[in-house]
Design an enzyme around this catalytic site. Sequence first.
Site, short mmCIF file in Angstrom:
data_model
loop_
_atom_site.label_atom_id
_atom_site.label_comp_id
_atom_site.label_asym_id
_atom_site.label_seq_id
_atom_site.Cartn_x
_atom_site.Cartn_y
_atom_site.Cartn_z
N ASP A 67 10.40 47.90 107.85
CA ASP A 67 10.71 47.32 109.16
C ASP A 67 11.91 48.03 109.77
O ASP A 67 12.59 48.81 109.11
CB ASP A 67 10.99 45.81 109.03
N ASP A 136 14.14 32.18 104.31
CA ASP A 136 13.08 31.39 104.95
C ASP A 136 11.69 31.81 104.47
O ASP A 136 10.68 31.38 105.03
CB ASP A 136 13.17 31.49 106.48
N HIS A 138 10.45 34.94 104.31
CA HIS A 138 9.81 36.13 104.91
C HIS A 138 9.73 37.30 103.93
O HIS A 138 10.54 37.41 103.01
CB HIS A 138 10.50 36.54 106.23
N GLU A 143 8.09 36.45 109.68
CA GLU A 143 8.72 35.14 109.61
C GLU A 143 7.65 34.05 109.44
O GLU A 143 6.45 34.31 109.66
CB GLU A 143 9.53 34.89 110.89
C1 F6R Z 1 14.36 44.30 104.66
C2 F6R Z 1 13.40 43.21 104.79
C3 F6R Z 1 13.76 41.81 104.52
C4 F6R Z 1 14.75 41.63 103.37
C5 F6R Z 1 15.10 40.16 103.21
C6 F6R Z 1 16.10 39.94 102.10
O1 F6R Z 1 13.76 45.55 104.96
O2 F6R Z 1 12.30 43.46 105.15
O3 F6R Z 1 12.58 41.10 104.21
O4 F6R Z 1 14.20 42.14 102.19
O5 F6R Z 1 15.61 39.68 104.40
O6 F6R Z 1 17.31 40.53 102.44
P1 F6R Z 1 18.47 40.68 101.38
O7 F6R Z 1 17.98 41.59 100.33
O8 F6R Z 1 19.61 41.29 102.15
O9 F6R Z 1 18.76 39.32 100.88
#
Ligand code: F6R
Length: 260
Positions: A67, A136, A138, A143
């Site tokens: 992403d 959440d 995702h 989301e």
């Molecule tokens: C990042 C992504 C997100 C993160 C998620 C967890 O490329 O796609 O899904 O993996 O928000 O983030 P962290 O690892 O910072 O807790």
Amino acid sequence: MEVVIVADAEAAGTLAAGIVERLLAGKSDSVIGVATGSSPIITYRRLVEAFDAGRISFADAHAVLLDEYVGLAADHPQRYRRFVHEHLVDHVDLRADHVHAPDVDADDLASAGPRYEALLTQLGGVDVQLLGIGTDGHVGFNEPGSSLRSRTRIKTLTAATLADNARFFDHPDLVPRHVMTQGLATIGDARHLVLVACGTAKAAPVAAAVEGPLTASCPASILQWHPHVTVVIDEGAASGLVHSAYYRETHAGKPSWQHY
Ligand code: F6R
């Protein structure tokens, strides 16, 4: 789905890196799906160490981002392409033109998603997709409510994700509201999904993803629909699981011939 509970984030990153290392050893032109955020940082550190030790080369490999934020300048420190360079690409022999991301700078953002999908197909698909999980639920930035068959497209971040990601920005209002993310079907096309999650803040989403219903309300629950998934979690992230004793017993008895 293989759930591996390890002692801490170091062990989680080491295990995930080992999966990529083994992949590259067998297929030098692998396509590696790279996540950003805190969760994969140790994995990338271990991969850089493996490269420094001469155990792996990325010379023929490709990296594809999961992403990217929409609306940040190309040289903004929080651009995910920059993150991937900072933590991995700049330290190994991965070619800069082999690092791919959704084209969030395109004039026509509506067509950027399908073009990224076409690129992934042209590369032959993703061999291993590294994933984190949002508080959440995702994966990527799909989301809650994301279609289970979604493809790369624009998404609006939830209030929870905006709050979680504010730590990377000078002010919470500076977190972009929009992202372009691989869809849940896109992620599901990868041949092996490796999710790393650590800390008690991830206990509830991990429990929902691994043991809850398959539902768009917890996008990470699509892991249950995939034939080859490795969930690597520390004790904190495992603390909400009902069947943790079973996962531990299974892993302790894992046959020596069986790889992740
Ligand atoms: C990042 C992504 C997100 C993160 C998620 C967890 O490329 O796609 O899904 O993996 O928000 O983030 P962290 O690892 O910072 O807790």
